[in-house]
Design a protein around this motif. Structure first.
Motif, mmCIF file in Angstrom:
data_model
loop_
_atom_site.group_PDB
_atom_site.id
_atom_site.type_symbol
_atom_site.label_atom_id
_atom_site.label_comp_id
_atom_site.label_asym_id
_atom_site.label_seq_id
_atom_site.Cartn_x
_atom_site.Cartn_y
_atom_site.Cartn_z
ATOM 1 N N LEU A 273 0.833 -1.207 0.000
ATOM 2 C CA LEU A 273 0.000 0.000 0.000
ATOM 3 C C LEU A 273 0.864 1.252 0.000
ATOM 4 O O LEU A 273 0.533 2.250 -0.660
ATOM 5 C CB LEU A 273 -0.936 -0.007 1.207
ATOM 6 C CG LEU A 273 -2.024 -1.100 1.199
ATOM 7 C CD1 LEU A 273 -2.826 -1.063 2.486
ATOM 8 C CD2 LEU A 273 -2.941 -0.942 -0.005
ATOM 9 N N GLN A 277 0.752 3.997 -3.035
ATOM 10 C CA GLN A 277 0.477 5.413 -2.848
ATOM 11 C C GLN A 277 1.656 6.296 -3.243
ATOM 12 O O GLN A 277 1.479 7.472 -3.542
ATOM 13 C CB GLN A 277 0.104 5.675 -1.383
ATOM 14 C CG GLN A 277 -1.210 5.012 -0.986
ATOM 15 C CD GLN A 277 -1.466 5.067 0.507
ATOM 16 O OE1 GLN A 277 -0.649 5.570 1.268
ATOM 17 N NE2 GLN A 277 -2.601 4.536 0.932
ATOM 18 N N TRP A 289 -0.990 -2.121 -6.109
ATOM 19 C CA TRP A 289 -2.340 -2.279 -5.561
ATOM 20 C C TRP A 289 -2.828 -3.709 -5.765
ATOM 21 O O TRP A 289 -3.445 -4.299 -4.868
ATOM 22 C CB TRP A 289 -3.315 -1.300 -6.236
ATOM 23 C CG TRP A 289 -4.683 -1.396 -5.627
ATOM 24 C CD1 TRP A 289 -5.163 -0.718 -4.559
ATOM 25 C CD2 TRP A 289 -5.737 -2.290 -6.039
ATOM 26 N NE1 TRP A 289 -6.454 -1.109 -4.266
ATOM 27 C CE2 TRP A 289 -6.831 -2.079 -5.166
ATOM 28 C CE3 TRP A 289 -5.859 -3.230 -7.048
ATOM 29 C CZ2 TRP A 289 -8.027 -2.772 -5.280
ATOM 30 C CZ3 TRP A 289 -7.056 -3.936 -7.159
ATOM 31 C CH2 TRP A 289 -8.126 -3.709 -6.283
ATOM 32 N N ARG A 324 -11.439 -2.564 2.548
ATOM 33 C CA ARG A 324 -10.835 -1.229 2.604
ATOM 34 C C ARG A 324 -9.851 -1.017 1.458
ATOM 35 O O ARG A 324 -9.773 0.069 0.888
ATOM 36 C CB ARG A 324 -10.125 -1.039 3.947
ATOM 37 C CG ARG A 324 -11.086 -0.763 5.094
ATOM 38 C CD ARG A 324 -10.370 -0.695 6.408
ATOM 39 N NE ARG A 324 -11.276 -0.327 7.481
ATOM 40 C CZ ARG A 324 -11.045 -0.517 8.766
ATOM 41 N NH1 ARG A 324 -9.899 -1.097 9.151
ATOM 42 N NH2 ARG A 324 -11.919 -0.139 9.677
ATOM 43 N N ILE A 325 -9.112 -2.063 1.146
ATOM 44 C CA ILE A 325 -8.165 -1.954 0.033
ATOM 45 C C ILE A 325 -8.924 -1.741 -1.276
ATOM 46 O O ILE A 325 -8.557 -0.891 -2.103
ATOM 47 C CB ILE A 325 -7.278 -3.211 -0.023
ATOM 48 C CG1 ILE A 325 -6.339 -3.230 1.195
ATOM 49 C CG2 ILE A 325 -6.469 -3.247 -1.319
ATOM 50 C CD1 ILE A 325 -5.570 -4.522 1.350
ATOM 51 N N ARG A 327 -11.919 -0.459 -1.566
ATOM 52 C CA ARG A 327 -12.506 0.887 -1.513
ATOM 53 C C ARG A 327 -11.472 1.937 -1.891
ATOM 54 O O ARG A 327 -11.741 2.834 -2.704
ATOM 55 C CB ARG A 327 -13.027 1.172 -0.102
ATOM 56 C CG ARG A 327 -13.545 2.597 0.084
ATOM 57 C CD ARG A 327 -13.600 2.982 1.549
ATOM 58 N NE ARG A 327 -12.280 2.962 2.156
ATOM 59 C CZ ARG A 327 -12.054 3.182 3.447
ATOM 60 N NH1 ARG A 327 -13.066 3.397 4.267
ATOM 61 N NH2 ARG A 327 -10.819 3.151 3.923
ATOM 62 N N ASP A 328 -10.258 1.843 -1.296
ATOM 63 C CA ASP A 328 -9.219 2.829 -1.583
ATOM 64 C C ASP A 328 -8.796 2.786 -3.041
ATOM 65 O O ASP A 328 -8.322 3.794 -3.585
ATOM 66 C CB ASP A 328 -8.005 2.594 -0.667
ATOM 67 C CG ASP A 328 -8.329 2.850 0.799
ATOM 68 O OD1 ASP A 328 -9.364 3.491 1.067
ATOM 69 O OD2 ASP A 328 -7.562 2.401 1.665
ATOM 70 N N HIS A 332 -15.573 0.015 -5.613
ATOM 71 C CA HIS A 332 -16.598 0.042 -4.582
ATOM 72 C C HIS A 332 -17.501 -1.188 -4.623
ATOM 73 O O HIS A 332 -17.834 -1.761 -3.575
ATOM 74 C CB HIS A 332 -17.440 1.315 -4.725
ATOM 75 C CG HIS A 332 -16.641 2.568 -4.580
ATOM 76 N ND1 HIS A 332 -16.424 3.442 -5.619
ATOM 77 C CD2 HIS A 332 -15.979 3.081 -3.518
ATOM 78 C CE1 HIS A 332 -15.700 4.454 -5.207
ATOM 79 N NE2 HIS A 332 -15.403 4.260 -3.936
ATOM 80 N N SER A 363 -18.448 7.079 -0.012
ATOM 81 C CA SER A 363 -17.338 7.354 -0.930
ATOM 82 C C SER A 363 -17.782 7.193 -2.384
ATOM 83 O O SER A 363 -17.457 8.019 -3.246
ATOM 84 C CB SER A 363 -16.172 6.408 -0.615
ATOM 85 O OG SER A 363 -15.115 6.583 -1.522
#
Length: 725
Positions: A273, A277, A289, A324-325, A327-328, A332, A363
C-alpha cells in the motif's frame, strides 16, 4: 531410569523456553582435549585429570539434565561449581582441579538452564551473569546470557555479549565441523546480535547483521522463520518497502501455517500500500495495488471464522481489511460484495462490516455524484447508530448477541457514536438541513459524552440557522462555547453567533461576540474583517440606544405598568433592554413588574391545565386582570422566558414559554390551528420543549412536543419538534 538420549541430541532438542547449547562444549568434554582450568605452577607442565567425586557429580548432573530431571541436575552441578570457585579463591596455582575449563563451562550452562526450566528464571539468569563476571562462560554461555539480557530489555549488554561470543573459547572448530561449521557458528552469533540491535532500535545495523547471518548459513536462515521475519521487520522499520515486501511475502508463502504467517502477510500488505500510494506511474501503482489485493484475499480465504488469538484476524476482520483496500482503489462494488455476507449479522465484527459498507457507499456516492447512493449511506449510518445506541440496546445489537464484556460494549458504543455523527455530517453536506438537524439531535441525546460532541453542536446549530430557527441555533452555539471552550469549532460558533444576534437586532450581543473574536482569535478575525463588521454594529447599536431612551420617556409618561398603554410600552421597552447585555437586569425588572400588574406571577409557577386540555404552566386560579391584554401577557411572558433561557435558567424558561403559549392562543380567540397567534403559540411551545430538553427534563420535553404535534400539525414548529420524539 529411562533410556539415555544422545548428549548431542540433548543439545539440539531444545525444550520450550530453553537456551540451546553449543555441541563444541560436549566435544571438548568427551575428547578431554582442553587444558586444565588451573596449572600447578607457573611452568609449562600440565596436570592430568584426576577422576574424583566431582567428575562423577558432573556426569550425574549431565545425565539428570538429559533425562529432564532438572531439580536433581541442579543439585548435582551446584557442588561442582562451588568447588571450582573455592579452588579458584584458595589456591589457584597449587592444586589441580579435576574438571577442565570446557567441563566447568558446561556445568555452569546446565546449572543455569536447570534453574530456568524449573521456573526460577531470574535466579538462572543471575547465575549466568555471575559466571560471566568470573570468566567461566564460553561462547554458547555468552549467547545464552545475551538472550537472557534481551528478556530483561538490556539490549546494549545483549549486543556486547553476542559479539564477544564469536571470539571466545567454546565456539565450534576442528572436529565439530560434522555438527556445525565455523560459518554456522558466526551466523548464530550475528543473529543474536541482530536481535539485540533490533531491541536498541538500530534498524540498519540489525538488517546488516541479519543479512550477515543469512550469508554465513543460508540453510539455517531459511529453516528459521523468525530470522526472516525480523529481517523483514527491520527493513520495514526503515521504510524500505520494496525489499521488506520481498522478504515478508517470501516468508508468508514458504511458511503459510507458521504462527507468524498472518502478521507477516499484514506487514507485506502495508508495504504494498505504501508503494502503491508513492508511485507516480499509474502502471507501477496498479501493480502494487494488485499485490495488496491478492494478499488480502489470501488472508480472507485462510482466516478462521472467529478470532483464535488476540492479535489474529477473524474472517470478518480479514474481509474488512480486503474491503478497505478495494474501496481505496475505487473498486466500490467489489468491496461491497466482500462485505455483503455479513451485513445482516449482529455480532461485533459484522457491525464493523456494516459501518465500512456505509463508508463505501458514501465514498461511491461522492465520487459518482449519486444522490441516491448518498441517501443509502446516510440511512446505513443512521441504522447502525440506532442499533448501537443505549436507547436501541433492547432491540438492536444486544437482542441478537450478549454484550458480555465492558470492552465489547465500549467498542459498540464507539461504533454507534461515529456512525450517528457521520449520518448528520453526510446529510449536512447534501444540504438536507432539516434531516441533518434531526440526526445531530439524535446524536446529542444518545451520545451525550460522544467524541464528536462539539462538532454535533456546531453543525446542529448551523443546520437550524439555515432552516430559519435562529433562537435554537443561538442556544446550541452558546452551549458549545460553554461546554467546549477549547474546541476547534469555537471560532466558527462565535462568528455564527455574531451574525445571528445581528439578524435578530440584538446589536450589543453581536458587538460582544465580535470583540471576543478579536481578543481570542486576532489573526482569524483580521481575515474575516471582523473590525469592519463591528463598525456596522456600532452604528446599529447607537440607533437602538436612542430608541430605547425615547421608549423609556413614553413608558414613564404613560404611568408605567399601572396603565394599559404603559403595559403595552413595557413590552417594547423590555425588548429594547433585552437586546443590550448591559440592560438585562432592567429588562427582567420591567417584565416582572408587567406580569405582576397583569396578575401573573412569572417567578412562582406550578402545573395546571386550561379548559382546552392543553397542559400549560400557570398559577392556580389566575386573576383575570389580563382580560383584553392577552397579547401583552403573551409577549411579556415570552420575553422573560427567552431572557431566562439565555441566563441558563432552563426550567423557569420552559414554564414561562408554556404560559406564553396559552396567552397567544387566548389572543387569537382560541383558534389553535392557524393565524399569527396560532403560529406564535406553536413557537412558544417549541421553545418550551427545547428548554426542557436542555434542562434534562426529557419526559416534560416529550410531553410538550406531543402537545405541539397534536395542536398544530401543519406548523413548521411541529416539524422541528419531532427531533425530540
Amino acid at each position: 531410569m529411562q533410556q539415555k538420549k544422545s548428549f548431542f541430541t540433548l543439545l539440539y532438542s531444545g525444550g520450550p523456553g530453553a537456551f540451546v547449547f553449543s555441541f563444541c562444549i560436549l566435544l571438548i568434554i568427551s575428547n578431554c582435549t582442553s587444558h586444565p582450568l588451573f596449572s600447578q605452577n607457573a611452568g609449562d607442565e600440565e596436570l592430568s585429570l584426576v577422576d574424583t567425586g566431582l567428575q562423577s557429580q558432573f556426569w550425574a548432573g549431565v545425565d539428570f539434565f538429559q533425562e529432564g530431571q532438572y531439580q536433581q541436575a541442579a543439585r548435582s552441578l551446584k557442588p561442582v561449581l562451588d568447588a571450582c570457585l573455592r579452588q579458584q579463591e584458595s589456591a589457584p596455582t597449587k592444586a589441580a582441579f579435576p574438571l577442565d575449563s570446557g567441563q566447568v563451562a558446561a556445568a555452569a550452562n546446565l546449572y543455569a538452564l536447570s534453574l530456568i526450566r524449573l521456573g526460577h528464571r531470574e535466579e538462572g539468569l543471575q547465575s549466568l551473569a555471575e559466571y560471566y563476571r568470573l570468566g567461566i562462560l564460553d561462547g554458547e554461555g555468552l549467547l545464552n546470557y545475551s538472550r537472557g539480557a534481551m528478556e530483561k530489555k538490556e539490549f546494549k549488554l545483549a549486543f556486547q555479549l553476542a559479539q564477544e561470543a564469536c571470539t571466545v573459547a567454546g565456539r565450534p572448530s576442528g572436529g565439530a565441523a560434522s555438527f556445525q561449521n565455523e560459518a554456522g557458528w558466526n551466523g548464530r552469533c550475528n543473529y543474536v546480535a541482530a536481535l539485540a540491535a533490533f531491541g536498541l532500535g538500530d534498524w540498519l545495523q540489525a538488517e546488516q547483521l541479519f543479512e550477515d547471518s543469512r550469508r554465513l548459513d543460508e540453510a539455517a536462515f531459511a529453516e528459521n522463520p523468525y530470522h526472516q521475519y525480523y529481517l523483514g521487520l527491520a527493513q520495514f522499520r526503515q521504510n524500505k518497502w520494496s525489499v521488506a515486501y520481498q522478504t515478508l511475502q517470501s516468508l508468508y508463502h514458504s511458511h503459510p501455517n507458521h504462527p507468524l504467517s498472518e502478521k507477516t502477510a499484514r506487514l507485506a500488505i502495508h508495504c504494498t500500500l505504501q508503494l502503491w500510494q508513492g508511485q507516480d506511474n499509474s502502471r507501477t501503482s496498479s501493480h502494487w495495488w494488485n499485490k495488496a489485493a491478492e494478499l488480502a484475499l489470501e488472508l480472507v480465504h485462510t482466516a478462521s471464522e472467529r478470532q483464535l488469538q488476540p492479535d489474529s484476524l477473524s474472517r470478518q476482520q480479514a474481509v474488512i481489511l480486503a474491503a478497505r483496500i478495494y474501496r481505496d482503489g475505487g473498486r466500490h462494488q467489489e468491496a461491497l460484495s466482500l462485505l455483503e455476507p455479513y451485513l445482516e449479522r449482529q455480532d461485533a465484527p459484522s457491525l464493523s462490516c456494516r459501518f465500512l459498507a456505509a463508508e463505501i457507499l458514501a465514498s461511491q456516492g461522492k465520487s459518482e455524484g449519486s444522490q441516491e447512493t448518498l441517501e443509502l449511506a446516510a440511512a446505513a449510518y443512521g441504522k447502525l447508530g440506532e442499533i448501537c445506541s443505549p436507547s436501541g440496546a433492547g432491540t438492536g445489537a444486544s437482542a441478537e448477541f450478549s454484550i458480555d464484556s465492558r470492552g465489547l460494549a465500549q467498542e459498540l458504543r464507539a461504533l454507534g457514536d461515529t456512525a450517528s455523527y457521520r449520518q448528520g455530517e453526510l446529510l449536512y453536506s447534501m444540504e438536507k438541513y432539516r434531516d441533518a438537524a434531526q440526526a445531530f439531535a439524535f446524536y446529542r441525546h444518545n451520545y451525550p459524552a460522544g467524541s464528536h460532541g462539539d462538532a454535533a453542536l456546531y453543525f446542529n446549530g448551523e443546520a437550524l440557522r439555515r432552516e430559519g430557527f435562529h433562537d435554537q441555533a443561538i442556544l446550541l452555539h452558546e452551549t458549545l462555547l460553554v461546554r467546549y471552550p477549547e474546541s476547534s469549532f469555537a471560532f466558527s460558533s462565535q462568528v455564527a453567533l455574531m451574525g445571528l444576534y445581528k439578524t435578530k437586532g440584538e446589536y450589543q450581543l453581536a458587538l460582544e461576540q465580535g470583540r471576543q473574536l478579536q481578543t481570542q482569535f486576532p489573526q482569524q478575525a483580521k481575515t474575516m474583517d471582523v473590525e469592519g463588521q463591528l463598525e456596522d454594529l456600532v452604528l446599529l447599536e447607537q440607533g437602538a440606544d436612542s430608541r430605547t431612551v425615547e421608549l423609556l420617556h413614553q413608558y414613564r409618561a404613560a404611568g408605567e405598568c399601572g396603565t394599559r398603554e404603559g403595559r403595552r410600552l413595557a413590552v417594547q421597552l423590555a425588548a429594547r433592554y433585552r437586546s443590550s447585555s448591559q440592560e438585562i437586569t432592567a429588562a427582567e425588572r420591567v417584565l416582572l413588574e408587567l406580569l405582576d400588574a397583569l396578575g401573573l406571577q412569572g417567578d412562582h409557577v406550578a402545573d395546571g391545565t386550561d379548559d382546552r386540555g392543553m397542559e400549560l404552566t400557570a398559577v392556580g386560579e389566575l386573576p383575570r386582570r389580563w382580560v383584553g391584554e392577552e397579547e401583552v401577557a403573551a409577549q411579556g411572558s415570552y420575553l422573560l422566558a427567552d431572557l431566562y433561557r439565555q441566563a441558563g435558567r432552563y426550567r423557569e424558561s420552559a414554564q414561562l414559554f408554556l404560559v406564553s403559549a396559552r396567552f397567544f392562543l387566548l389572543a387569537g380567540n382560541g383558534t389553535e390551528g392557524g393565524g399569527d397567534a396560532g403560529e406564535a403559540a406553536a413557537a412558544a411551545l417549541y421553545r418550551g420543549a427545547e428548554s426542557f430538553d436542555v434542562a434534562g427534563l426529557r419526559a416534560d420535553c416529550r410531553a410538550v412536543a406531543h402537545q405541539l404535534e397534536s395542536l398544530f400539525p401543519q406548523s413548521r414548529w411541529t416539524s422541528a419538534v419531532r427531533i425530540f420524539l
